[in-house]
Design a protein around this motif. Structure first.
Motif, PDB file in Angstrom:
ATOM      1  N   GLY A 166      52.733  33.335  23.263  1.00 27.84           N
ATOM      2  CA  GLY A 166      53.041  34.342  21.575  1.00 27.84           C
ATOM      3  C   GLY A 166      52.021  35.617  21.465  1.00 27.84           C
ATOM      4  N   TYR A 171      60.760  36.244  20.347  1.00 27.85           N
ATOM      5  CA  TYR A 171      60.253  36.998  19.803  1.00 27.85           C
ATOM      6  C   TYR A 171      61.532  37.857  18.672  1.00 27.85           C
ATOM      7  CZ  TYR A 171      63.858  38.737  22.724  1.00 27.85           C
ATOM      8  OH  TYR A 171      66.147  39.036  23.112  1.00 27.85           O
ATOM      9  N   GLY A 214      63.771  42.339  25.152  1.00 24.84           N
ATOM     10  CA  GLY A 214      63.751  42.567  23.973  1.00 24.84           C
ATOM     11  C   GLY A 214      63.899  43.663  23.722  1.00 24.84           C
ATOM     12  N   ARG A 230      57.404  41.908  18.497  1.00 22.33           N
ATOM     13  CA  ARG A 230      56.869  40.802  17.637  1.00 22.33           C
ATOM     14  C   ARG A 230      56.652  39.239  18.268  1.00 22.33           C
ATOM     15  NH1 ARG A 230      58.242  44.736  14.428  1.00 22.33           N
ATOM     16  NH2 ARG A 230      57.342  45.844  13.429  1.00 22.33           N
ATOM     17  N   VAL A 231      55.851  38.929  19.084  1.00 23.66           N
ATOM     18  CA  VAL A 231      55.889  38.121  19.580  1.00 23.66           C
ATOM     19  C   VAL A 231      55.352  36.668  19.236  1.00 23.66           C
ATOM     20  CG1 VAL A 231      55.888  36.778  22.174  1.00 23.66           C
ATOM     21  CG2 VAL A 231      56.259  39.268  22.024  1.00 23.66           C
ATOM     22  N   MET A 285      55.521  42.370  26.748  1.00 23.64           N
ATOM     23  CA  MET A 285      56.425  42.165  25.480  1.00 23.64           C
ATOM     24  C   MET A 285      55.630  42.064  24.544  1.00 23.64           C
ATOM     25  SD  MET A 285      59.693  41.250  26.154  1.00 23.64           S
ATOM     26  CE  MET A 285      60.371  40.667  24.607  1.00 23.64           C
ATOM     27  N   ILE A 286      54.696  41.244  24.573  1.00 20.78           N
ATOM     28  CA  ILE A 286      53.550  41.068  23.160  1.00 20.78           C
ATOM     29  C   ILE A 286      53.117  42.320  22.749  1.00 20.78           C
ATOM     30  CG2 ILE A 286      51.418  40.282  22.361  1.00 20.78           C
ATOM     31  CD1 ILE A 286      50.602  38.076  24.562  1.00 20.78           C
ATOM     32  N   VAL A 296      54.859  39.528  30.349  1.00 25.24           N
ATOM     33  CA  VAL A 296      54.275  38.887  28.695  1.00 25.24           C
ATOM     34  C   VAL A 296      53.632  40.176  28.305  1.00 25.24           C
ATOM     35  CG1 VAL A 296      53.941  37.277  28.130  1.00 25.24           C
ATOM     36  CG2 VAL A 296      55.104  36.417  29.814  1.00 25.24           C
ATOM     37  N   VAL A 305      58.801  33.777  26.254  1.00 25.82           N
ATOM     38  CA  VAL A 305      58.486  33.834  25.240  1.00 25.82           C
ATOM     39  C   VAL A 305      59.614  34.733  23.541  1.00 25.82           C
ATOM     40  CG1 VAL A 305      57.782  37.035  25.507  1.00 25.82           C
ATOM     41  CG2 VAL A 305      57.652  35.929  27.144  1.00 25.82           C
TER      42      VAL A 305
END
Ligand code: GDP
Ligand code: PGA
Ligand code: MN
Ligand code: MN
Length: 611
Positions: A38, A123, A218, A156-157, A151-152, A148, A121
């Motif tokens: 996260g 999200y 995402g 919103r992860v 993506m963070i 990752v 992950v």
């Protein structure tokens, strides 16, 4: 076999529907470890990535990454929308039967993550509590730590986004496996890559890349392709490759929201981050909501609402500098946690550079390496004139780092939309702006958006092609149905937004210079559009819309040669008449195109015939 249940428990992922999904793909990919991540894990993952050499430091809290040299852009050819119904086939979505594609992906992914960690992950592509939140949850499984970290920044992860779902099984299953990048035959007849969205099963399977647009599932695969399909299947919303901004007139207190589609690398991020021109700064303010994706729906009050499902910006680096986009530079300043990809890097000083950052590259080449990692001082004759940065090099930062981000950018209720614009790189024919008041003609205009392809996709930079509503690479169902869905959603709206087509990229036929200075100056035609909507100006009616009279455009402080201004404020009738024939052919390719769109086309064609 990894103990998935223990890994999910350790990561606090308690939704009972997750385990079977993760176990299935951990089994297929052969990952050696499973780890739930996260946003709170960011600092640790950054440290691990630096230690592993996946990232290099690029100043305080700034990072540099490089993707494999044949993996630097989205691949349109290898991107497929697969469903269980052949009627979902369109011109652009590379439709294949789901039953054919799923086994192919399983085969590619089998054992392909051996020795690696599979990151889980969770999200959300939406602010918490948004009306469309139920379409926004997903879990990306990826074997890349760099993915990752991106993506963070871009979504919103965290486990809470999946643990607290109102419908616990309603999340997108998105699997990313990098593959052996050096042996995938990228761009050859034996290309091994597959980027598949199984849209009616809400499953995304991407194999063979670690580059942003192919690997941050995402963002584009879920945030655009899957959600466009969901929006149509549910009849509830539109998901578009749109930027979204607010414009405030501080003198009158009026506030407007404009969204709009431009193909990748055609100006969305710059428009969203735009500072007003110096002469207009005192009166106007531009607020950033989104730069790449907007979801649009009709609110209970009958207005069209828009929101940005993303949490960050994945922006083009090229030509970003203090003059063109100071906001972008501030958003990647030291301490922002930003990640640069495929730009030039100084291995001694950790400075970064890209074409257009300064007028000329650093004079002292000591320590500088190009985006492939080749020291500039050692480039051979063939490489000497090549750009230092890849033309599609990028920066990744979160929305909160953007200086002009709107105060209410996380407000789940979204913002009411006043205008919808389309545009692209078009070197001739398209004027600076032409406004369209009629819904069917507005949708028709989007469907006939023609623009030059850019480096954001593999292969075909500069080629002129149609790119309906800038969604060509993201279309997930048939274009006829897509047009009908637009008419249906917008048809429910009480206070119709005004449409417009804009073009910042018209060029001189003599020396190729851009006729319009662009960037911050692009606020001027948008102010005119809002004045037109308010009935404060009238413009000049042409067969393809209303264009501004020179006197109606706020030109305070703008220096532009009169001949250039005249050209961008005129309609090239012979070129347009020619274009109408191309449009007819283009639209004929779309099955089941609504009659309203054909009627709009015929009205415009007739007006050109009679002009
Ligand atoms: P996006 O991919 O649609 O978000 O496009 P960007 O805003 O990142 O811009 C892509 C490229 O176009 C960058 O190199 C920008 O510097 C350039 N660009 C953006 N806006 C303008 C403009 O108004 N005029 C000109 N000439 N170039 C622009
Ligand atoms: P862009 O976003 O539109 O800003 O280039 C990334 C993409 O569409 O691949
Ligand atoms: Mn995009
Ligand atoms: Mn962008």
């Amino acid at each position: 076999m990894v103990d998935v249940a223990a890994a999910l428990e350790a990561g606090g992922l308690t939704n009972p529907n997750v385990r079977e999904y993760v176990e299935y793909w951990a089994g297929i990919t052969g990952a050696s470890r499973v780890e739930v991540v996260g946003a709170a894990d960011d600092a640790r993952l950054i440290a691990e990535a630096l230690e592993a050499g996946e990232l290099d430091p690029a100043g305080e809290g700034l990072y540099y990454s490089r993707s494999y040299s044949k993996d630097t852009a989205r691949s349109e050819e290898r991107t497929i929308v697969a469903t269980n119904r052949e009627s979902d086939k369109g011109v652009y979505n590379n439709w294949r039967p789901a039953a054919e594609m799923k086994p192919l992906l399983v085969e590619r992914m089998t054992g392909a993550s051996e020795g690696k960690t599979m990151y889980v992950v969770p999200y959300l592509m939406s602010p918490l509590g948004a009306p469309l939140e139920k379409y926004a949850a997903g879990i990306e499984l990826t074997d890349s730590r760099t993915v990752v970290l991106h993506m963070i920044r871009m979504a919103r992860v965290g486990a809470k986004f999946i643990n607290e779902l109102a419908e616990p099984d309603h999340f997108v299953r998105a699997v990313h496996v990098t593959g052996d990048l050096e042996n995938l035959g990228q761009g050859t007849d034996d290309d091994q890559r597959y980027f598949v969205t199984v849209a009616d099963e809400r499953t995304i399977l991407h194999f063979g890349s670690s580059y942003g647009g192919n690997a941050l599932l995402g963002k584009i695969a879920h945030g655009l392709r899957q959600s466009a399909y969901d929006g149509w299947a549910s009849g509830e919303f539109l998901s578009e490759q749109f930027m979204l901004i607010g414009i405030t007139d501080k003198q009158t207190g009026k506030r407007y929201h404009i969204c709009g589609g431009f193909p990748s690398a055609s100006g969305k991020t710059n428009l969203a981050m735009m500072l007003p021109p110096d002469a207009l700064c005192e009166r106007y303010q531009v607020d950033f909501y989104g730069d790449d994706i907007a979801w649009l729906w009709v609110g209970d009050d009958g207005k069209l609402y828009g929101m940005n499902p993303e949490f960050g910006v994945f922006g083009v680096a090229k030509d970003t500098n203090e003059v063109t986009n100071p906001t972008a530079l501030a958003s990647v300043a030291p301490g922002t946690g930003s990640i640069f990809t495929n730009i030039a890097y100084n291995t001694d000083t950790h400075e970064v550079w890209w074409e257009g950052r300064t007028p000329a590259p650093p004079a002292d080449v000591t320590g500088w390496v190009d985006w492939k990692g080749t020291p500039i001082a050692e480039r051979d004759e063939a490489e000497k004139d090549a750009p230092w940065a890849h033309p599609n090099s990028r920066f990744t930062t979160t929305l909160a780092n953007v200086p002009n981000v709107a105060e209410d950018f996380e407000d789940p209720k979204g913002v009411p939309i006043d205008g919808i614009i389309f545009g692209g790189r078009t070197r001739d024919r398209e004027p600076l702006i032409r406004a369209i008041n009629d819904l069917a003609e507005g949708v028709y205009d989007g469907l006939t958006l023609g623009a030059e392809a850019t480096a954001a996709a593999d292969g075909k930079e500069g080629v002129l092609r149609y790119d309906p509503m800038s969604m060509r690479p993201f279309m997930s169902y048939g274009e006829g149905d897509y047009a009908a869905h637009w008419l249906k959603i917008l048809g429910q709206v009480k206070d119709q937004p005004i449409f417009a087509h804009v073009n910042w990229f018209q060029r001189s036929q003599e020396d190729g210079h851009f006729l319009w200075p662009g960037y911050r100056e692009n606020l001027r035609p948008l102010l005119w559009l809002m004045a037109l909507k308010n009935g404060e100006v009238e413009g000049v009616q042409t067969p393809s819309g209303i264009i501004p009279k020179e006197s109606e455009l706020n030109l305070d402080g703008l220096e532009i040669p009169q001949a250039d201004l005249d050209k961008v404020l005129s309609i090239d009738l012979p070129r347009w008449r020619e274009e109408m024939g191309h449009r007819e052919k283009h639209l004929k390719g779309f099955e089941g195109l609504p009659e309203e769109i054909w009627e709009a086309h015929k009205r415009v064609a007739k007006a050109f015939d009679e002009s």
